[in-house]
Design a protein around this motif. Structure first.
Motif: not given
Length: 263
Positions: A175-192, A201-209
Motif C-alpha cells: 500500500i501507500a499511505y499518509l501517516p498523519s491521517a492515522f492515530d498511533e495505534a493505526g500507524l503501528a498496525v500499518l507499519r507492522e 507527502n501532505e502535498e500529494d495527499a491534499t490533491v487526493l493523490g
C-alpha cells in the motif's frame, strides 16, 4: 461508475466542499469521461449506474457499497444529503445479480473498506461506524482490520491509503499511505503489516493523490501528485495521471469515482 450529470456543490459535509464557490458540471463530466476512457483503454469492464437528479455526490460510486464474492454489502450514509444513494446502489446491485446485504450499521462502502490481499482494511472516525466493521467481517468471512482516522480532510480511508496490489491471494501486497491521517495505534498496525509501504507527502495527499486505483501494475492517480508518481515509477508501477480537479471540489478523486465489483 456514475456519470456526474448532476454534479454540483450545494451543501457542505466535508472540508473540501464550499457551496459558495461555483462549480462547472460540464467540466466535471469531461474530466470523469477522461477517467472512464482510461479504464476502457486498460481493458477494464466498466458498468454504469444511472445518476439521479438531486444526488450530486452519486458520482462517488466507491461509497455505494462493498462487493466481494458476489455479495454486495450496501451503504448507509452518515449525512442525510447522501442517504438516498444507499438504496439506489442496492437496487442496481440486485438488478445486476449480486447478493445484496442491507446494512444494519452506518458505513460508506469502499470509501472506508479497502481489500488488500485477503484482508479488509476498515476506516472509522468520521463516517463509517466501527460496528460496521464487525458486520462486514461476518458477511465476508474476511479479516477486517480497524484503523482510526484523525484528520478531517481525510475522512474516508480511501483518501489516506492507496492499495497497490489489490488482488486476493497476492503475495505480500503493498500500500501507500499518509501517516498523519492515522492515530498511533493505526500507524503501528500499518507499519507492522506493510513495512515496505510508500509514505506519501501532505502535498500529494491534499490533491487526493492516494485516492487512486491500481490493477497491480497500472496505478491511476491524480495528475498533480507528482512525488507519488515518482515513487510509484521507482517501485516498478505504471502511474497514469488524470485531472479530476472539478470533482475534487466535492471531496472525491479517482478511487471515489470507482466501485470495484468482485464476483
Amino acid at each position: 461508475m456514475c456519470r456526474p450529470d448532476f454534479f454540483t456543490v450545494s451543501y457542505r459535509i466535508n472540508p473540501w466542499m464550499h457551496p459558495e464557490k461555483p462549480t462547472d458540471t460540464l467540466l466535471a463530466v469531461r474530466q470523469w469521461e477522461s477517467l472512464y476512457r482510461i479504464y476502457l483503454d486498460l481493458g477494464f469492464d466498466v458498468r454504469l449506474i444511472d445518476p439521479v437528479d438531486g444526488l450530486p455526490d452519486m458520482v462517488y460510486a466507491a461509497n455505494g457499497g462493498f462487493v466481494i464474492d458476489n455479495i454486495a454489502y450496501g451503504a448507509s450514509f452518515t449525512y442525510a444529503q447522501r442517504q438516498p444513494e444507499g438504496p439506489a446502489y442496492m437496487d442496481w446491485f440486485r438488478a445486476n445479480g449480486f447478493d445484496v446485504r442491507v446494512p444494519e450499521n452506518v458505513n460508506e462502502g469502499e470509501g472506508d473498506f479497502l481489500l488488500v490481499g485477503d484482508t479488509i482494511l476498515a476506516g472509522t472516525g468520521f463516517r463509517s461506524a466501527s460496528n460496521s466493521h464487525h458486520e462486514l467481517a461476518e458477511i465476508s468471512g474476511r479479516e477486517v482490520v480497524t484503523l482510526e482516522l484523525v484528520n478531517p480532510s481525510f475522512y474516508h480511508l480511501d483518501t489516506a491509503i492507496a492499495v497497490l496490489d489489490p488482488q486476493p491471494g497476492f503475495v505480500d501486497p503493498n500500500i501507500a499511505y499518509l501517516p498523519s491521517a492515522f492515530d498511533e495505534a493505526g500507524l503501528a498496525v500499518l507499519r507492522e503489516r506493510f513495512p515496505d509501504a510508500l509514505l506519501v507527502n501532505e502535498e500529494d495527499a491534499t490533491v487526493l493523490g492516494l485516492n487512486s486505483f491500481s490493477d497491480g501494475h497500472n496505478v491511476v492517480i491524480a495528475s498533480r501528485a507528482k512525488d507519488f508518481e515518482r515513487q510509484l515509477a521507482e517501485r516498478g508501477y505504471n502511474p497514469i495521471g488524470v485531472d479530476l480537479s472539478e470533482l475534487l471540489l466535492g471531496g472525491g478523486g479517482v478511487k471515489c469515482c470507482t466501485l470495484e465489483l468482485r464476483r
